[in-house]
Enzyme design. Structure first.
Site, PDB file in Angstrom:
ATOM      1  N   TYR A  57       0.841  -1.191   0.000  1.00 54.47           N
ATOM      2  CA  TYR A  57       0.000   0.000   0.000  1.00 54.47           C
ATOM      3  C   TYR A  57       0.881   1.247   0.000  1.00 54.47           C
ATOM      4  O   TYR A  57       1.463   1.604   1.035  1.00 54.47           O
ATOM      5  CB  TYR A  57      -0.932   0.020   1.210  1.00 54.47           C
ATOM      6  CG  TYR A  57      -1.954  -1.102   1.261  1.00 54.47           C
ATOM      7  CD1 TYR A  57      -2.222  -1.899   0.146  1.00 54.47           C
ATOM      8  CD2 TYR A  57      -2.658  -1.363   2.427  1.00 54.47           C
ATOM      9  CE1 TYR A  57      -3.157  -2.914   0.204  1.00 54.47           C
ATOM     10  CE2 TYR A  57      -3.607  -2.379   2.488  1.00 54.47           C
ATOM     11  CZ  TYR A  57      -3.847  -3.154   1.380  1.00 54.47           C
ATOM     12  OH  TYR A  57      -4.780  -4.176   1.442  1.00 54.47           O
ATOM     13  N   ALA A 197     -17.862  -2.574  -1.469  1.00 57.08           N
ATOM     14  CA  ALA A 197     -17.618  -2.645  -2.920  1.00 57.08           C
ATOM     15  C   ALA A 197     -16.955  -1.371  -3.457  1.00 57.08           C
ATOM     16  O   ALA A 197     -17.399  -0.785  -4.431  1.00 57.08           O
ATOM     17  CB  ALA A 197     -18.912  -2.954  -3.668  1.00 57.08           C
ATOM     18  N   GLY A 199     -17.004   1.527  -2.518  1.00 52.46           N
ATOM     19  CA  GLY A 199     -17.830   2.723  -2.472  1.00 52.46           C
ATOM     20  C   GLY A 199     -19.190   2.598  -3.132  1.00 52.46           C
ATOM     21  O   GLY A 199     -20.074   3.426  -2.894  1.00 52.46           O
ATOM     22  N   LEU A 201     -21.655   0.555  -2.600  1.00 54.53           N
ATOM     23  CA  LEU A 201     -22.763   0.284  -1.696  1.00 54.53           C
ATOM     24  C   LEU A 201     -23.090   1.452  -0.771  1.00 54.53           C
ATOM     25  O   LEU A 201     -23.989   1.350   0.064  1.00 54.53           O
ATOM     26  CB  LEU A 201     -22.486  -0.990  -0.890  1.00 54.53           C
ATOM     27  CG  LEU A 201     -22.401  -2.271  -1.737  1.00 54.53           C
ATOM     28  CD1 LEU A 201     -22.000  -3.468  -0.886  1.00 54.53           C
ATOM     29  CD2 LEU A 201     -23.729  -2.542  -2.448  1.00 54.53           C
ATOM     30  N   THR A 202     -22.386   2.571  -0.937  1.00 56.79           N
ATOM     31  CA  THR A 202     -22.795   3.793  -0.245  1.00 56.79           C
ATOM     32  C   THR A 202     -23.941   4.470  -0.981  1.00 56.79           C
ATOM     33  O   THR A 202     -24.600   5.358  -0.443  1.00 56.79           O
ATOM     34  CB  THR A 202     -21.638   4.806  -0.158  1.00 56.79           C
ATOM     35  OG1 THR A 202     -21.313   5.267  -1.487  1.00 56.79           O
ATOM     36  CG2 THR A 202     -20.405   4.179   0.479  1.00 56.79           C
ATOM     37  N   GLY A 203     -24.154   4.075  -2.241  1.00 54.45           N
ATOM     38  CA  GLY A 203     -25.171   4.704  -3.071  1.00 54.45           C
ATOM     39  C   GLY A 203     -24.698   5.947  -3.784  1.00 54.45           C
ATOM     40  O   GLY A 203     -25.419   6.525  -4.605  1.00 54.45           O
TER      41      GLY A 203
END
Length: 309
Positions: A57, A197, A199, A201-203
């Site tokens: 990372y 996922a 971001g 699934l934050t919508g």
């Protein structure tokens, strides 16, 4: 915060783990080190005492940030890091581990993962060295990330695999048919990455507020393709519906769904935003009914069949 035992070890991990991929920069747009150090310390204050990083990372920069942020807190936190697939020869494993310890400013790590398998380096050789590091007290638990069921079974012939780290969410469920039953049978912990996922699934990518830049590495990922974003809409709509009834965010529902899966030990969620961090932490207190879980399972399965089919 709530905590769960990691496999057969005596390690207790927080149900939400702070994922530190973004903090290293690299593929992600990175906030300043000061902002990210503050985010880690805020997570610790909120009860998240498990932190996941890797030498890959930001070429080790994430490990350095974690080390700085958790200075003086070593006895009160769980630190996991990973060895890169190009460093799986025994001498390289040891060198990588020692370098990670220096970056993290610690004399041991709690979980040391093989980040990705490398078919050109015998798994037996890699795990033999990891066993030595464990015997010497430099690592407490051995983990495998991104392993197929066949590789996981092979690895178990050479070492005690205490935990796996797979991609797992409402939009990534490939581990359910074989890997989850194997882990349950063999008391192997599961710590999910990409729990929301990356971001989706934050919508945020379905309500018109967020778009993926051309330079963003997610731009070419399958779930972010325009035609797949469209197919994901029914799941986002359901998450929104459930979230509104409970007065929480979509991400809280997505994380809660993971925490309701009996085999899961901890959901790894990364963020550089303290507001989102607080929301992610609150997911542990969100209870989903049997009917809500059934709906999420059904709609998720239908959406994935349309994407994968």
């Amino acid at each position: 915060m709530k905590y769960r035992q990691l496999g057969n070890t005596d390690i207790q991990v927080s149900e939400v783990t702070f994922g530190c991929w973004e903090l290293g920069g690299g593929q992600w747009d990175k906030q300043s080190d000061e902002v990210n150090i503050s985010a880690i310390q805020k997570a610790f204050e909120l009860g998240i005492h498990t932190f996941d990083t890797a030498e890959g990372y930001g070429q080790g920069h994430s490990e350095e940030i974690v080390g700085q942020a958790l200075e003086g807190k070593r006895k009160d936190c769980i630190i996991a890091t990973k060895v890169s697939p190009s460093h799986l020869k025994p001498a390289d494993v040891r060198s990588s581990a020692e370098t990670s310890l220096k970056r993290l400013c610690v004399d041991y790590v709690d979980i040391y993962y093989i980040h990705w398998p490398n078919k050109d380096i015998p798994l037996a050789d890699t795990l033999s060295e990891l066993n030595k590091l464990k015997d010497e007290g430099l690592i407490r638990a051995i983990g495998a990330s991104n392993f197929s069921i066949d590789l996981l079974k092979e690895a178990s012939n050479y070492a005690r695999i205490d935990v796996i780290q797979p991609e797992y969410s409402l939009l990534h469920r490939g581990i359910e048919p074989e890997i989850i039953p194997y882990c349950q049978e063999n008391h192997i912990g599961i710590m999910s990455y990409s729990s929301i996922a990356k971001g989706i699934l934050t919508g945020a990518f379905h309500n018109g507020k967020a778009t993926v830049k051309e330079t963003d590495f997610r731009n070419n990922r399958r779930l972010f393709l325009p035609e797949h974003l469209e197919k994901e809409q029914p799941l986002i709509d359901l998450l929104k519906q459930i979230a509104e009834t409970k007065q929480v965010t979509l991400s809280e529902i997505a994380i809660s769904w993971l925490l309701h899966q009996p085999a899961l030990t901890s959901a790894i969620v990364g963020t550089q935003n303290e507001k989102h961090l607080a929301e992610n932490t609150r997911a542990i207190d969100v209870t989903l009914t049997a009917d809500e879980l059934k709906q999420l399972d059904q709609v998720s399965t239908q959406v994935l069949s349309g994407i994968d089919g």
